[in-house]
Design a protein around this motif. Structure first.
Motif, PDB file in Angstrom:
ATOM      1  N   TYR A  35      -7.093   0.276  -3.676  1.00  0.00           N
ATOM      2  CA  TYR A  35      -7.273  -0.147  -2.300  1.00  0.00           C
ATOM      3  C   TYR A  35      -8.015   0.938  -1.517  1.00  0.00           C
ATOM      4  O   TYR A  35      -7.827   2.128  -1.772  1.00  0.00           O
ATOM      5  N   GLN A  37      -8.470   2.368   2.325  1.00  0.00           N
ATOM      6  CA  GLN A  37      -7.905   2.329   3.662  1.00  0.00           C
ATOM      7  C   GLN A  37      -8.754   3.194   4.590  1.00  0.00           C
ATOM      8  O   GLN A  37      -8.656   4.424   4.563  1.00  0.00           O
ATOM      9  N   PRO A  43      -4.978  -1.253   4.328  1.00  0.00           N
ATOM     10  CA  PRO A  43      -5.689  -1.164   3.040  1.00  0.00           C
ATOM     11  C   PRO A  43      -6.397  -2.465   2.682  1.00  0.00           C
ATOM     12  O   PRO A  43      -5.883  -3.549   2.957  1.00  0.00           O
ATOM     13  N   LEU A  88      -9.185   6.695   2.781  1.00  0.00           N
ATOM     14  CA  LEU A  88      -8.086   7.025   1.866  1.00  0.00           C
ATOM     15  C   LEU A  88      -8.091   5.967   0.767  1.00  0.00           C
ATOM     16  O   LEU A  88      -8.050   4.764   1.061  1.00  0.00           O
ATOM     17  N   LEU A  90      -6.218   4.337  -2.284  1.00  0.00           N
ATOM     18  CA  LEU A  90      -4.859   4.202  -2.789  1.00  0.00           C
ATOM     19  C   LEU A  90      -4.841   3.469  -4.116  1.00  0.00           C
ATOM     20  O   LEU A  90      -5.529   2.467  -4.291  1.00  0.00           O
ATOM     21  N   GLY A 100       6.822  -6.206  -7.205  1.00  0.00           N
ATOM     22  CA  GLY A 100       6.080  -5.482  -6.189  1.00  0.00           C
ATOM     23  C   GLY A 100       5.319  -4.302  -6.751  1.00  0.00           C
ATOM     24  O   GLY A 100       5.353  -4.032  -7.948  1.00  0.00           O
ATOM     25  N   TYR A 101       4.627  -3.629  -5.871  1.00  0.00           N
ATOM     26  CA  TYR A 101       3.745  -2.549  -6.252  1.00  0.00           C
ATOM     27  C   TYR A 101       4.288  -1.198  -5.802  1.00  0.00           C
ATOM     28  O   TYR A 101       4.887  -1.083  -4.743  1.00  0.00           O
ATOM     29  N   PHE A 103       2.909   2.505  -4.793  1.00  0.00           N
ATOM     30  CA  PHE A 103       1.664   3.151  -4.390  1.00  0.00           C
ATOM     31  C   PHE A 103       1.729   4.654  -4.603  1.00  0.00           C
ATOM     32  O   PHE A 103       2.785   5.284  -4.446  1.00  0.00           O
ATOM     33  N   GLY A 104       0.568   5.217  -4.906  1.00  0.00           N
ATOM     34  CA  GLY A 104       0.411   6.657  -4.917  1.00  0.00           C
ATOM     35  C   GLY A 104       0.157   7.171  -3.507  1.00  0.00           C
ATOM     36  O   GLY A 104       0.047   6.377  -2.556  1.00  0.00           O
ATOM     37  N   SER A 105       0.064   8.484  -3.380  1.00  0.00           N
ATOM     38  CA  SER A 105      -0.157   9.095  -2.062  1.00  0.00           C
ATOM     39  C   SER A 105      -1.614   9.047  -1.640  1.00  0.00           C
ATOM     40  O   SER A 105      -1.933   9.356  -0.487  1.00  0.00           O
TER      41      SER A 105
ATOM     42  N   PHE B  34       6.071  -8.737   1.998  1.00  0.00           N
ATOM     43  CA  PHE B  34       6.554  -7.367   1.891  1.00  0.00           C
ATOM     44  C   PHE B  34       6.378  -6.653   3.230  1.00  0.00           C
ATOM     45  O   PHE B  34       5.505  -7.010   4.032  1.00  0.00           O
ATOM     46  N   TYR B  36       5.727  -2.581   4.130  1.00  0.00           N
ATOM     47  CA  TYR B  36       5.511  -1.222   3.650  1.00  0.00           C
ATOM     48  C   TYR B  36       5.468  -0.281   4.846  1.00  0.00           C
ATOM     49  O   TYR B  36       5.028  -0.653   5.928  1.00  0.00           O
ATOM     50  N   LYS B  42       0.476  10.176   4.105  1.00  0.00           N
ATOM     51  CA  LYS B  42       1.257   9.811   2.923  1.00  0.00           C
ATOM     52  C   LYS B  42       0.798   8.453   2.402  1.00  0.00           C
ATOM     53  O   LYS B  42       0.069   7.721   3.082  1.00  0.00           O
ATOM     54  N   GLY B  43       1.244   8.133   1.196  1.00  0.00           N
ATOM     55  CA  GLY B  43       0.972   6.808   0.654  1.00  0.00           C
ATOM     56  C   GLY B  43       1.919   5.777   1.241  1.00  0.00           C
ATOM     57  O   GLY B  43       2.629   6.040   2.217  1.00  0.00           O
ATOM     58  N   LEU B  44       1.933   4.608   0.662  1.00  0.00           N
ATOM     59  CA  LEU B  44       2.738   3.500   1.152  1.00  0.00           C
ATOM     60  C   LEU B  44       4.053   3.403   0.389  1.00  0.00           C
ATOM     61  O   LEU B  44       4.070   3.488  -0.833  1.00  0.00           O
ATOM     62  N   LEU B  46       7.464   0.962  -0.197  1.00  0.00           N
ATOM     63  CA  LEU B  46       8.003  -0.377  -0.032  1.00  0.00           C
ATOM     64  C   LEU B  46       9.343  -0.317   0.692  1.00  0.00           C
ATOM     65  O   LEU B  46      10.271   0.368   0.265  1.00  0.00           O
ATOM     66  N   LYS B  49      11.175  -6.721   0.295  1.00  0.00           N
ATOM     67  CA  LYS B  49      10.316  -7.801  -0.174  1.00  0.00           C
ATOM     68  C   LYS B  49      11.074  -9.119  -0.140  1.00  0.00           C
ATOM     69  O   LYS B  49      12.292  -9.164  -0.334  1.00  0.00           O
ATOM     70  N   LEU B 101      -2.705  -7.831  -2.872  1.00  0.00           N
ATOM     71  CA  LEU B 101      -1.941  -7.719  -1.639  1.00  0.00           C
ATOM     72  C   LEU B 101      -2.881  -7.799  -0.452  1.00  0.00           C
ATOM     73  O   LEU B 101      -3.939  -7.164  -0.436  1.00  0.00           O
ATOM     74  N   PHE B 103      -3.038  -7.072   3.485  1.00  0.00           N
ATOM     75  CA  PHE B 103      -2.331  -6.292   4.484  1.00  0.00           C
ATOM     76  C   PHE B 103      -2.645  -6.766   5.898  1.00  0.00           C
ATOM     77  O   PHE B 103      -3.770  -7.190   6.189  1.00  0.00           O
TER      78      PHE B 103
END
Lengths: 112, 113
Positions: A35, A37, A43, A88, A90, A100-101, A103-105, B34, B36, B42-44, B46, B49, B101, B103
């Motif tokens: 993704y 962002q 994203p 960013l 992702l 569900g997913y 995510f990394g940072s 979902f 998030y 930082k990342g996302l 969860l 859901k 997904l 958003f």
């Protein structure tokens, strides 16, 4: 148990250059999605890899390409970088749609 | 096509007061939804859901959301805000045909002492 790992965390590139971002999925996950962002935005889906093949693709030009390796890790490549590619990036991994997913940072890419 | 609309770009609350972040969805079939959270740089993560089981979904950190089909809503709530809840929150729908997904534009939650 490590989650999703992305590298590098930050990157600065010049317009026209090429970049490769890397992602290691959560243990046991076989599907990797990327993704983008942009600042202040949600994203946007780039593409998804499963069994080493691109399974789905969002509305991104062919300058964006990827790869998935037999160990499920993945790379995102962007050619001919534009200023607008600054964002960013992702990576998200999953085992199935219901769970569900994760995510990394992310990797913060700045194109100058 | 599926989509989500987050009705507020910014929400400000005092610590200890309730939180309500609003989300409406559009889907031609029963969606997977979902929430998030994204803390600065930082990342996302969860939060919770919904996948067509119980309509009231409990998540982490005291958050919960209720799926209301008649109102096509999936609002996120928390009875008492904490300073650490300050972050960007995204409502997300999963496109079951493509597994991607989608958003919303996000809601920035500010918590004042």
């Amino acid at each position: 148990d490590a989650g999703v790992t992305q590298s590098p965390t930050h990157l600065i590139k010049t317009r026209g250059q090429q970049v490769t971002l890397r992602c290691s999925p959560k243990s046991g996950h076989d599907t990797v999605s990327w993704y983008q962002q942009a600042l202040g935005q949600g994203p946007q889906f780039i593409f998804q890899y499963y069994e080493e093949e691109e399974r789905q693709r969002g509305n991104f030009p062919d300058r964006f390409s990827g790869h998935q390796f037999p160990n499920y890790s993945s790379e995102l490549n962007v050619n001919a970088l534009l200023l607008g590619d600054s964002a960013l990036y992702l990576c998200a991994s999953s085992l199935d749609r219901v769970s569900g997913y994760t995510f990394g940072s992310g990797t913060r890419l700045t194109v100058v | 096509a599926q989509s989500v609309t987050q009705l507020d770009s910014h929400v400000s609350v005092s610590e200890g007061t309730p939180v309500l972040l609003r989300c409406n969805y559009s889907s031609s079939y029963s969606p997977s939804l979902f929430w998030y959270v994204q803390h600065p740089n930082k990342g996302l993560q969860l939060l919770l859901k919904y996948t067509s089981a119980a309509t009231l979904v409990k998540g982490i950190n005291g958050f919960e959301a209720e799926f209301k089909k008649s109102e096509t809503s999936f609002h996120l709530t928390k009875p008492s805000a904490h300073m650490s809840d300050a972050a960007e929150y995204f409502c997300v729908v999963s496109d079951l045909s493509t597994d991607k997904l989608i958003f919303g534009t996000g809601t920035r939650l500010q918590v004042f002492p």
